[in-house]
Design a protein around this motif. Structure first.
Motif, PDB file in Angstrom:
ATOM      1  N   PRO A   1       0.810  -1.216   0.000  1.00 23.79           N
ATOM      2  CA  PRO A   1       0.000   0.000   0.000  1.00 23.79           C
ATOM      3  C   PRO A   1       0.845   1.269   0.000  1.00 23.79           C
ATOM      4  CG  PRO A   1      -0.268  -1.233   2.062  1.00 23.79           C
ATOM      5  CD  PRO A   1       0.680  -2.007   1.220  1.00 23.79           C
ATOM      6  N   LYS A   2       0.335   2.280  -0.701  1.00 23.02           N
ATOM      7  CA  LYS A   2       1.015   3.584  -0.734  1.00 23.02           C
ATOM      8  C   LYS A   2       1.237   4.129   0.677  1.00 23.02           C
ATOM      9  CE  LYS A   2      -1.671   7.088  -1.996  1.00 23.02           C
ATOM     10  NZ  LYS A   2      -2.404   8.047  -2.863  1.00 23.02           N
ATOM     11  N   GLU A   3       0.282   3.841   1.561  1.00 27.12           N
ATOM     12  CA  GLU A   3       0.338   4.421   2.902  1.00 27.12           C
ATOM     13  C   GLU A   3       1.443   3.823   3.760  1.00 27.12           C
ATOM     14  OE1 GLU A   3      -2.316   3.093   1.425  1.00 27.12           O
ATOM     15  OE2 GLU A   3      -3.480   4.882   0.925  1.00 27.12           O
ATOM     16  N   MET A   4       2.092   2.741   3.251  1.00 27.63           N
ATOM     17  CA  MET A   4       3.238   2.170   3.975  1.00 27.63           C
ATOM     18  C   MET A   4       4.563   2.691   3.427  1.00 27.63           C
ATOM     19  SD  MET A   4       2.248   0.386   6.516  1.00 27.63           S
ATOM     20  CE  MET A   4       3.723  -0.532   6.966  1.00 27.63           C
ATOM     21  N   LEU A   5       4.531   3.543   2.418  1.00 33.00           N
ATOM     22  CA  LEU A   5       5.772   4.179   1.959  1.00 33.00           C
ATOM     23  C   LEU A   5       6.341   4.977   3.126  1.00 33.00           C
ATOM     24  CD1 LEU A   5       4.646   5.584  -1.519  1.00 33.00           C
ATOM     25  CD2 LEU A   5       6.241   3.710  -1.133  1.00 33.00           C
ATOM     26  N   THR A   6       7.673   4.997   3.227  1.00 32.48           N
ATOM     27  CA  THR A   6       8.254   5.635   4.409  1.00 32.48           C
ATOM     28  C   THR A   6       8.806   7.016   4.123  1.00 32.48           C
ATOM     29  OG1 THR A   6      10.361   4.564   3.951  1.00 32.48           O
ATOM     30  CG2 THR A   6       8.927   3.483   5.543  1.00 32.48           C
ATOM     31  N   VAL A   7       8.583   7.912   5.056  1.00 28.48           N
ATOM     32  CA  VAL A   7       9.296   9.185   5.078  1.00 28.48           C
ATOM     33  C   VAL A   7      10.351   9.012   6.171  1.00 28.48           C
ATOM     34  CG1 VAL A   7       9.110  11.637   5.600  1.00 28.48           C
ATOM     35  CG2 VAL A   7       7.421  10.532   4.130  1.00 28.48           C
ATOM     36  N   VAL A   8      11.594   8.960   5.761  1.00 26.24           N
ATOM     37  CA  VAL A   8      12.755   8.542   6.547  1.00 26.24           C
ATOM     38  C   VAL A   8      12.515   7.095   7.005  1.00 26.24           C
ATOM     39  CG1 VAL A   8      14.403   9.102   8.370  1.00 26.24           C
ATOM     40  CG2 VAL A   8      13.193  10.942   7.197  1.00 26.24           C
ATOM     41  N   ASP A   9      12.009   6.853   8.210  1.00 27.15           N
ATOM     42  CA  ASP A   9      11.846   5.463   8.632  1.00 27.15           C
ATOM     43  C   ASP A   9      10.469   5.174   9.221  1.00 27.15           C
ATOM     44  OD1 ASP A   9      12.159   6.979  10.865  1.00 27.15           O
ATOM     45  OD2 ASP A   9      14.038   6.057  11.525  1.00 27.15           O
ATOM     46  N   ARG A  10       9.538   6.077   8.994  1.00 31.12           N
ATOM     47  CA  ARG A  10       8.178   5.838   9.496  1.00 31.12           C
ATOM     48  C   ARG A  10       7.204   5.818   8.325  1.00 31.12           C
ATOM     49  NH1 ARG A  10       7.932   6.532  14.781  1.00 31.12           N
ATOM     50  NH2 ARG A  10       5.846   7.340  15.113  1.00 31.12           N
ATOM     51  N   PRO A  11       6.280   4.841   8.294  1.00 29.24           N
ATOM     52  CA  PRO A  11       5.301   4.823   7.198  1.00 29.24           C
ATOM     53  C   PRO A  11       4.347   6.013   7.293  1.00 29.24           C
ATOM     54  CG  PRO A  11       5.099   2.851   8.594  1.00 29.24           C
ATOM     55  CD  PRO A  11       6.133   3.719   9.219  1.00 29.24           C
ATOM     56  N   LEU A  12       3.870   6.451   6.135  1.00 33.67           N
ATOM     57  CA  LEU A  12       2.944   7.588   6.097  1.00 33.67           C
ATOM     58  C   LEU A  12       1.778   7.401   7.060  1.00 33.67           C
ATOM     59  CD1 LEU A  12       2.781   8.211   2.251  1.00 33.67           C
ATOM     60  CD2 LEU A  12       3.692   9.771   3.991  1.00 33.67           C
ATOM     61  N   ILE A  13       1.236   6.188   7.126  1.00 31.48           N
ATOM     62  CA  ILE A  13       0.055   5.955   7.963  1.00 31.48           C
ATOM     63  C   ILE A  13       0.369   6.196   9.442  1.00 31.48           C
ATOM     64  CG2 ILE A  13       0.435   3.443   8.137  1.00 31.48           C
ATOM     65  CD1 ILE A  13      -2.988   5.151   7.853  1.00 31.48           C
ATOM     66  N   GLN A  14       1.631   5.936   9.833  1.00 28.53           N
ATOM     67  CA  GLN A  14       2.005   6.156  11.238  1.00 28.53           C
ATOM     68  C   GLN A  14       1.971   7.653  11.580  1.00 28.53           C
ATOM     69  OE1 GLN A  14       3.104   3.491  13.570  1.00 28.53           O
ATOM     70  NE2 GLN A  14       2.456   5.155  14.910  1.00 28.53           N
ATOM     71  N   TYR A  15       2.445   8.490  10.652  1.00 29.16           N
ATOM     72  CA  TYR A  15       2.407   9.943  10.898  1.00 29.16           C
ATOM     73  C   TYR A  15       0.950  10.386  11.113  1.00 29.16           C
ATOM     74  CZ  TYR A  15       7.285  10.484   9.269  1.00 29.16           C
ATOM     75  OH  TYR A  15       8.641  10.416   9.122  1.00 29.16           O
ATOM     76  N   ALA A  16       0.039   9.857  10.278  1.00 32.29           N
ATOM     77  CA  ALA A  16      -1.368  10.277  10.371  1.00 32.29           C
ATOM     78  C   ALA A  16      -1.985   9.822  11.697  1.00 32.29           C
ATOM     79  CB  ALA A  16      -2.153   9.725   9.182  1.00 32.29           C
ATOM     80  N   VAL A  17      -1.672   8.593  12.094  1.00 30.82           N
ATOM     81  CA  VAL A  17      -2.196   8.081  13.372  1.00 30.82           C
ATOM     82  C   VAL A  17      -1.630   8.910  14.544  1.00 30.82           C
ATOM     83  CG1 VAL A  17      -2.038   6.090  14.957  1.00 30.82           C
ATOM     84  CG2 VAL A  17      -2.773   5.771  12.590  1.00 30.82           C
ATOM     85  N   ASP A  18      -0.351   9.245  14.469  1.00 37.08           N
ATOM     86  CA  ASP A  18       0.256  10.060  15.537  1.00 37.08           C
ATOM     87  C   ASP A  18      -0.435  11.426  15.624  1.00 37.08           C
ATOM     88  OD1 ASP A  18       2.013   8.007  15.955  1.00 37.08           O
ATOM     89  OD2 ASP A  18       3.731   8.975  14.996  1.00 37.08           O
ATOM     90  N   GLU A  19      -0.716  12.006  14.463  1.00 34.94           N
ATOM     91  CA  GLU A  19      -1.378  13.327  14.435  1.00 34.94           C
ATOM     92  C   GLU A  19      -2.776  13.234  15.070  1.00 34.94           C
ATOM     93  OE1 GLU A  19      -1.535  15.170  10.497  1.00 34.94           O
ATOM     94  OE2 GLU A  19      -3.266  16.351  11.160  1.00 34.94           O
ATOM     95  N   ALA A  20      -3.479  12.148  14.760  1.00 30.42           N
ATOM     96  CA  ALA A  20      -4.828  11.965  15.321  1.00 30.42           C
ATOM     97  C   ALA A  20      -4.759  11.790  16.835  1.00 30.42           C
ATOM     98  CB  ALA A  20      -5.491  10.752  14.663  1.00 30.42           C
ATOM     99  N   ARG A  21      -3.778  11.017  17.258  1.00 30.30           N
ATOM    100  CA  ARG A  21      -3.630  10.773  18.704  1.00 30.30           C
ATOM    101  C   ARG A  21      -3.343  12.076  19.449  1.00 30.30           C
ATOM    102  NH1 ARG A  21      -0.513   5.390  20.153  1.00 30.30           N
ATOM    103  NH2 ARG A  21       0.926   6.292  18.679  1.00 30.30           N
ATOM    104  N   GLU A  22      -2.475  12.893  18.843  1.00 31.78           N
ATOM    105  CA  GLU A  22      -2.145  14.197  19.458  1.00 31.78           C
ATOM    106  C   GLU A  22      -3.405  15.064  19.606  1.00 31.78           C
ATOM    107  OE1 GLU A  22       0.461  16.621  17.034  1.00 31.78           O
ATOM    108  OE2 GLU A  22       0.210  18.331  18.377  1.00 31.78           O
ATOM    109  N   ALA A  23      -4.368  14.871  18.679  1.00 34.88           N
ATOM    110  CA  ALA A  23      -5.593  15.678  18.706  1.00 34.88           C
ATOM    111  C   ALA A  23      -6.647  15.095  19.648  1.00 34.88           C
ATOM    112  CB  ALA A  23      -6.152  15.793  17.290  1.00 34.88           C
ATOM    113  N   GLY A  24      -6.334  13.991  20.320  1.00 36.55           N
ATOM    114  CA  GLY A  24      -7.264  13.428  21.304  1.00 36.55           C
ATOM    115  C   GLY A  24      -8.134  12.297  20.772  1.00 36.55           C
ATOM    116  N   ILE A  25      -7.838  11.810  19.562  1.00 42.01           N
ATOM    117  CA  ILE A  25      -8.614  10.703  18.987  1.00 42.01           C
ATOM    118  C   ILE A  25      -8.297   9.409  19.749  1.00 42.01           C
ATOM    119  CG2 ILE A  25      -8.787   9.227  16.917  1.00 42.01           C
ATOM    120  CD1 ILE A  25     -10.185  11.993  16.618  1.00 42.01           C
TER     121      ILE A  25
END
Ligand code: UTP
Length: 303
Positions: A27-51
């Motif tokens: 999946p495209k969402e597992m492409l990495t920016v440095v060493d984290r998959p794109l989907i991980q960045y999105a999940v981290d952002e959601a968690r920071e927002a209280g999701i």
């Protein structure tokens, strides 16, 4: 009192044709920016927002996303035995807690609107956040968090928007700007992929949404729109007739990692910013002939 947003939907069922052959089996969402998959960045952002509930709309070849958000006992045991505590801690920290993820399938990639509709039974009658993981934001405060602060004041539907050069608007959903400031203004209209001369502004919808559940009923009857796909923007246009939409021109920098240029630029920006590898990466770029001044200029612009 506005209803709190606890659930986030991540549509990850697209074909990712712009990244073939990389996305043939992955999946495209597992492409990495440095060493984290794109989907991980999105999940981290959601968690920071209280999701607290993370809903993934997946498709074929996307099982690896489910695995990514699961524990890997063999790997964890090996890291433990080898004394790699930092890596182990990072893996554990990246995971949403047990029972906080849900997965459903979009059996055919009929468009973003259809992918969102596929999450209706899981989301239920609640407002929800929607994050397109191929949009990556480098921001001091997460973009969804910024939107959530506005939502707590305004309620309704909230969209992250950003300015692009006028000639580029025809690739995006574009909003009209009504009363208010950058942290929250009334959206006066929206249109998907307009001609530059017909666009209501140069503010594009940039991959983060807070939506009310009434959107699901509209998506159910939404005919196919631009590109033969069921378009979320079309359903939002209808919802605008009965509910307020608020735009947040967020603070931060975006990278459209669904395009090769955006993805490569994100990798450079994030790598240069990393304490552990930034200086070495800069030195390596100089060795392949990239002028230091150019890199310094880029670094300053990225701040
Ligand atoms: P894109 O518009 O980038 O489409 O989707 P895509 O298919 O992933 O990529 P290209 O254009 O073929 O290269 C934006 C987001 O919406 C999801 C994608 O997974 C991506 O996260 N999406 C899109 C779906 O979940 N289902 C769809 O039918 C379309």
């Amino acid at each position: 009192m506005v209803k709190r947003v606890k659930t986030a939907v991540f549509p990850v069922a697209g074909l990712g044709t712009r990244f073939l052959p990389a996305t043939k089996a992955m999946p495209k969402e597992m492409l990495t920016v440095v060493d984290r998959p794109l989907i991980q960045y999105a999940v981290d952002e959601a968690r920071e927002a209280g999701i607290t509930h993370f809903v993934f709309v997946t498709g074929r070849n996307k099982g690896v996303i489910e695995d990514h958000f699961d524990r890997q006992f063999e790997l964890e045991t090996t890291l433990e035995q080898r004394g790699k505590q930092a890596a182990l801690a990072e893996l554990q920290q990246d995971l949403p807690s047990a029972g906080r993820t849900s997965f459903t399938r979009q059996q055919e990639p009929l468009g973003l609107g259809h992918a969102v509709w596929c999450a209706r039974e899981i989301v239920g009658d609640e407002p929800f956040a929607l994050l397109l993981p191929d949009m990556l934001f480098k921001a001091r405060r997460g973009v969804l968090k910024q939107m959530m602060e506005t939502y707590e004041e305004t309620g309704g539907n909230v969209l992250a928007v950003e300015q692009v050069p006028q000639q580029d608007v025809s690739s995006y959903g574009v909003v009209g700007r009504g009363a208010g400031d950058d942290s929250g203004f009334r959206i006066s209209g929206m249109v998907e992929k307009p001609k530059p001369e017909e666009a209501p502004s140069n503010l594009i919808i940039s991959g983060r949404y807070i939506l009310q559940p009434e959107i699901f009923n509209l998506l159910a009857d939404q005919p196919r729109g631009a590109g033969g796909e069921i378009q979320l923007t079309d359903a939002m246009q209808t919802l605008m007739q009965s509910q307020p939409f608020v735009g947040v021109q967020y603070e931060g920098q975006s990278f459209d990692c669904g395009s090769k240029i955006g993805f490569l630029t994100a990798n450079v920006a994030y790598a240069l910013d990393r304490e552990d590898i930034g200086d070495d990466f800069l030195a390596a770029l100089s060795r392949i002939g990239l002028h230091n001044a150019l890199i310094d200029g880029f670094r300053i612009a990225a701040e």
